[in-house]
Design a protein around this motif. Structure first.
Motif, PDB file in Angstrom:
ATOM      1  N   TRP A  25       0.815  -1.209   0.000  1.00 48.31           N
ATOM      2  CA  TRP A  25       0.000   0.000   0.000  1.00 48.31           C
ATOM      3  C   TRP A  25       0.857   1.270   0.000  1.00 48.31           C
ATOM      4  N   THR A  26       2.026   1.234   0.631  1.00 43.61           N
ATOM      5  CA  THR A  26       2.924   2.384   0.581  1.00 43.61           C
ATOM      6  C   THR A  26       3.325   2.640  -0.869  1.00 43.61           C
ATOM      7  N   GLY A  27       3.582   1.553  -1.606  1.00 44.30           N
ATOM      8  CA  GLY A  27       3.897   1.675  -3.027  1.00 44.30           C
ATOM      9  C   GLY A  27       2.749   2.254  -3.842  1.00 44.30           C
ATOM     10  N   ARG A  28       1.544   2.156  -3.315  1.00 46.22           N
ATOM     11  CA  ARG A  28       0.359   2.716  -3.984  1.00 46.22           C
ATOM     12  C   ARG A  28       0.018   4.111  -3.462  1.00 46.22           C
ATOM     13  N   GLY A  29       0.897   4.647  -2.590  1.00 46.02           N
ATOM     14  CA  GLY A  29       0.713   6.005  -2.104  1.00 46.02           C
ATOM     15  C   GLY A  29      -0.090   6.155  -0.830  1.00 46.02           C
ATOM     16  N   VAL A  30      -0.349   5.059  -0.123  1.00 44.95           N
ATOM     17  CA  VAL A  30      -1.100   5.157   1.131  1.00 44.95           C
ATOM     18  C   VAL A  30      -0.191   5.757   2.206  1.00 44.95           C
ATOM     19  N   PRO A  31      -0.638   6.837   2.860  1.00 45.63           N
ATOM     20  CA  PRO A  31       0.191   7.519   3.861  1.00 45.63           C
ATOM     21  C   PRO A  31       0.062   6.913   5.268  1.00 45.63           C
TER      22      PRO A  31
END
Length: 116
Positions: free
Chosen positions: A73-79
């Motif tokens: 999810w970090t790779g998908r931009g989740v902060p």
């Protein structure tokens, strides 16, 4: 007979949060009318914790591997706002929705009620 539960998140930017969760979860949606999409959640459980004042509600998404999910999810931009922490009941972290709401993510140590 109860067929499920409906979770409502109140948001300063409901459209952005709705799009974010629909994209993130990749679950089917239904149109409740006028383009108001409601996303299907995975199986769920509810817990009631003691508190000095009633009314607070938290949403946690449950995963099998919190580190792998955070990485994806970090790779998908989740902060993500907190590092993964070890708790008696599981490994947990949290992220913010575009509208500012906080959602927890955890890998449970206890048997999950929806798997009974």
């Amino acid at each position: 007979m109860i067929k499920g539960a409906h979770v409502i998140l109140y948001s300063a930017d409901a459209d952005a949060d709705r799009r974010f969760l629909i994209d993130l979860l990749g679950r089917p949606t239904v149109d409740a009318g006028g383009g108001w999409l409601i996303a299907q959640l995975p199986p769920s459980e509810v817990a009631v914790h003691p508190a000095e004042a009633s009314g607070a509600i938290e949403l946690y998404l449950v995963c099998d591997d919190v580190e792998a999910t955070v990485a994806e999810w970090t790779g998908r931009g989740v902060p993500f706002e907190t590092p993964i922490s070890e708790e008696r009941w599981g490994r947990v972290t949290a992220f913010r929705l575009p509208g500012g709401g906080r959602v927890g993510l955890y890998e449970a140590r206890h048997p999950l009620a929806f798997e009974l």
